[in-house]
Design an enzyme around this catalytic site. Structure first.
Site, PDB file in Angstrom:
ATOM      1  N   ASP A 129       0.785  -1.232   0.000  1.00 14.49           N
ATOM      2  CA  ASP A 129       0.000   0.000   0.000  1.00 14.49           C
ATOM      3  C   ASP A 129       0.818   1.284   0.000  1.00 14.49           C
ATOM      4  O   ASP A 129       0.240   2.354   0.020  1.00 14.49           O
ATOM      5  CB  ASP A 129      -0.830   0.083   1.306  1.00 14.49           C
ATOM      6  CG  ASP A 129      -2.260  -0.331   1.094  1.00 14.49           C
ATOM      7  OD1 ASP A 129      -2.564  -0.741  -0.023  1.00 14.49           O
ATOM      8  OD2 ASP A 129      -3.040  -0.235   2.048  1.00 14.49           O
ATOM      9  N   CYS A 187     -18.352 -13.862  -9.342  1.00 10.61           N
ATOM     10  CA  CYS A 187     -19.472 -13.097  -8.766  1.00 10.61           C
ATOM     11  C   CYS A 187     -20.807 -13.536  -9.380  1.00 10.61           C
ATOM     12  O   CYS A 187     -21.851 -13.469  -8.727  1.00 10.61           O
ATOM     13  CB  CYS A 187     -19.284 -11.598  -9.008  1.00 10.61           C
ATOM     14  SG  CYS A 187     -18.097 -10.821  -7.906  1.00 10.61           S
ATOM     15  N   CYS A 190     -24.764 -12.368  -8.721  1.00 12.61           N
ATOM     16  CA  CYS A 190     -24.921 -11.831  -7.363  1.00 12.61           C
ATOM     17  C   CYS A 190     -24.748 -10.306  -7.350  1.00 12.61           C
ATOM     18  O   CYS A 190     -23.913  -9.754  -8.065  1.00 12.61           O
ATOM     19  CB  CYS A 190     -23.860 -12.486  -6.478  1.00 12.61           C
ATOM     20  SG  CYS A 190     -23.811 -11.856  -4.802  1.00 12.61           S
ATOM     21  N   CYS A 197     -24.787  -1.869   0.360  1.00 10.69           N
ATOM     22  CA  CYS A 197     -24.013  -0.653   0.664  1.00 10.69           C
ATOM     23  C   CYS A 197     -24.969   0.484   1.056  1.00 10.69           C
ATOM     24  O   CYS A 197     -25.803   0.898   0.259  1.00 10.69           O
ATOM     25  CB  CYS A 197     -23.173  -0.243  -0.547  1.00 10.69           C
ATOM     26  SG  CYS A 197     -22.314   1.313  -0.262  1.00 10.69           S
ATOM     27  N   CYS A 212     -18.031   6.403   0.126  1.00  9.70           N
ATOM     28  CA  CYS A 212     -17.710   5.165   0.850  1.00  9.70           C
ATOM     29  C   CYS A 212     -17.356   5.476   2.311  1.00  9.70           C
ATOM     30  O   CYS A 212     -16.512   6.332   2.599  1.00  9.70           O
ATOM     31  CB  CYS A 212     -16.549   4.462   0.140  1.00  9.70           C
ATOM     32  SG  CYS A 212     -15.989   2.997   1.004  1.00  9.70           S
ATOM     33  N   CYS A 239     -15.335   0.184   7.021  1.00  7.12           N
ATOM     34  CA  CYS A 239     -16.659  -0.423   6.848  1.00  7.12           C
ATOM     35  C   CYS A 239     -16.451  -1.770   6.189  1.00  7.12           C
ATOM     36  O   CYS A 239     -15.691  -1.882   5.224  1.00  7.12           O
ATOM     37  CB  CYS A 239     -17.512   0.491   5.963  1.00  7.12           C
ATOM     38  SG  CYS A 239     -19.002  -0.286   5.301  1.00  7.12           S
ATOM     39  N   CYS A 242     -19.841  -4.501   2.648  1.00  8.89           N
ATOM     40  CA  CYS A 242     -19.866  -5.164   1.330  1.00  8.89           C
ATOM     41  C   CYS A 242     -19.013  -6.427   1.309  1.00  8.89           C
ATOM     42  O   CYS A 242     -19.075  -7.203   0.354  1.00  8.89           O
ATOM     43  CB  CYS A 242     -19.480  -4.201   0.216  1.00  8.89           C
ATOM     44  SG  CYS A 242     -17.885  -3.423   0.419  1.00  8.89           S
ATOM     45  N   CYS A 246     -20.869 -10.892   1.502  1.00  7.73           N
ATOM     46  CA  CYS A 246     -20.450 -11.660   0.316  1.00  7.73           C
ATOM     47  C   CYS A 246     -20.478 -13.163   0.609  1.00  7.73           C
ATOM     48  O   CYS A 246     -19.879 -13.619   1.593  1.00  7.73           O
ATOM     49  CB  CYS A 246     -19.044 -11.231  -0.094  1.00  7.73           C
ATOM     50  SG  CYS A 246     -18.413 -12.174  -1.491  1.00  7.73           S
TER      51      CYS A 246
HETATM   52  S1  SF4 Z   1     -21.380 -10.014  -2.738  1.00  5.83           S
HETATM   53 FE1  SF4 Z   1     -19.448 -11.000  -3.310  1.00  5.83          FE
HETATM   54  S2  SF4 Z   1     -19.986 -12.512  -4.890  1.00  5.83           S
HETATM   55 FE2  SF4 Z   1     -21.727 -11.106  -4.668  1.00  5.83          FE
HETATM   56  S3  SF4 Z   1     -21.331  -9.564  -6.269  1.00  5.83           S
HETATM   57 FE3  SF4 Z   1     -20.490  -8.781  -4.363  1.00  5.83          FE
HETATM   58  S4  SF4 Z   1     -18.358  -9.397  -4.399  1.00  5.83           S
HETATM   59 FE4  SF4 Z   1     -19.389 -10.634  -5.934  1.00  5.83          FE
HETATM   60  S1  SF4 Z   2     -17.015  -0.262   2.379  1.00  9.21           S
HETATM   61 FE1  SF4 Z   2     -18.422  -1.156   0.901  1.00  9.21          FE
HETATM   62  S2  SF4 Z   2     -20.441  -1.189   1.906  1.00  9.21           S
HETATM   63 FE2  SF4 Z   2     -19.121   0.168   3.069  1.00  9.21          FE
HETATM   64  S3  SF4 Z   2     -19.605   2.173   2.221  1.00  9.21           S
HETATM   65 FE3  SF4 Z   2     -17.782   1.440   1.135  1.00  9.21          FE
HETATM   66  S4  SF4 Z   2     -18.580   0.440  -0.675  1.00  9.21           S
HETATM   67 FE4  SF4 Z   2     -20.301   0.702   0.739  1.00  9.21          FE
END
Ligand code: SF4
Ligand code: SF4
Length: 314
Positions: A129, A187, A190, A197, A212, A239, A242, A246
């Site tokens: 990073d 993915c 999905c 979010c 975000c 956060c 997301c 998954c």
């Molecule tokens: S939740 Fe996971 S598997 Fe579903 S679209 Fe998002 S990243 Fe892909």
């Molecule tokens: S980390 Fe993911 S769920 Fe959280 S605000 Fe950012 S994009 Fe949205």
């Protein structure tokens, strides 16, 4: 027959404690360079002006390390067994323990030293990073995962709660490295991450950092935007929403990295503890953790924002 060098490097990486490792020949990242340009042109990077710098180096690591031939990408699982207690202010799981930059860099330097023991002429640099390297793109190129709709790299084995690091070295492994296409994207249809979010920061494969929570609570300086007030609850550093939703993260094996284990103190801090935290407590408790990035004032700002109060720094 002589064992391929990359096989030896894999064994050393395993011994050092990396979860996975992959190799790429140095190339110019054309597709990713276009994607980055578009992202920057849309101002999705918000105030992270450093993202605009070193564009050439970002997409072409040969400009970062003289004579670079190979990118070695590594993953380190950080999915925790012990998490924060319920009903408190939340910090992203990656920040539970010691700052990952130190942990990964230390392991990458050990790996480089091991390579140099066998091949003393080798030079290289470790990146976490910290310099203009497109670590997700290299991890995908090395076959470690795919870049998912939530923009994270997902490993089929370790999910997306993984740190990514690289060694860029001048040792030529091209005869051992398969010329891969990008890994298949699993993915499918999905859209759970996008639907979950709370600030609509996600479109498939792209994050608008300005919306975000992770960017807002960690990178954003000054006041948080008032149009975001009330959009999320409890997140005060990063956060994980997301990633938590998954399906690829639903059955993960916890890490066994002692440096990443949450302390009993952090695990049990309730909302009142966070609200009453003073600077001395912050400095003592979060020394050498990722939370130092927001500093005490930033964390306080984030707590007060959730409570819709003016910031009071003790
Ligand atoms: S939740 Fe996971 S598997 Fe579903 S679209 Fe998002 S990243 Fe892909
Ligand atoms: S980390 Fe993911 S769920 Fe959280 S605000 Fe950012 S994009 Fe949205």
């Amino acid at each position: 027959m002589r064992k391929p060098i990359s096989e030896n490097i894999k064994t050393w990486a395993q011994e050092i404690g990396f979860s996975d490792i992959g190799f790429s020949n140095i190339t110019h990242l054309e597709k990713q360079s276009d994607h980055l340009k578009q992202w920057l042109n849309k101002n999705f990077h918000g105030e992270m002006s450093y993202m605009e710098n070193h564009f050439e180096k970002r997409t072409n690591p040969a400009k970062l390390v003289d004579g670079a031939k190979t990118v070695i990408s590594v993953l380190l699982n950080y999915y925790p067994e012990k998490k924060q207690s319920a009903n408190t202010y939340k910090i992203s799981k990656y920040a539970y323990g010691k700052d990952y930059h130190y942990v990964l860099k230390d392991k990458l330097h050990k790996l480089l030293e091991q390579i140099q023991l066998e091949f003393p002429e080798t030079t290289g640099r470790a990146f976490v990073d910290s310099a203009p390297v497109m670590d997700k793109a290299w991890a995908v190129k090395a076959g470690l995962g795919w870049q998912a709709k939530n923009s994270n790299v997902i490993s089929r084995k370790f999910g997306s709660f993984v740190f990514i690091g690289e060694l860029i070295i001048d040792l030529d492994l091209s005869s051992e490295i398969p010329d891969r296409q990008d890994m298949k994207n699993y993915c499918g249809n999905c859209t759970r991450c996008i639907d979950a979010c709370p600030t609509n920061a996600l479109t498939p494969y792209t994050v608008d950092a300005r919306k975000c929570i992770s960017y807002l609570t960690i990178e954003k300086k000054g006041d948080l935007p008032s149009n975001m007030q009330g959009k999320w609850s409890n997140w005060i550093f990063g956060c994980d929403i997301c990633q938590d939703v998954c399906p690829w993260n639903s059955k993960l094996t916890p890490h066994n990295e002692k440096d990443f284990i949450i302390s009993d103190l952090l695990q049990n801090m309730n909302k009142a503890d966070w609200q009453n935290m003073d600077k001395a407590f912050f400095k003592k408790t979060f020394k050498n953790t990722a939370l130092e990035r927001t500093k005490f004032e930033g964390l306080k700002r984030n707590i007060e924002f959730l409570n819709n109060k003016k910031m009071v720094v003790k």
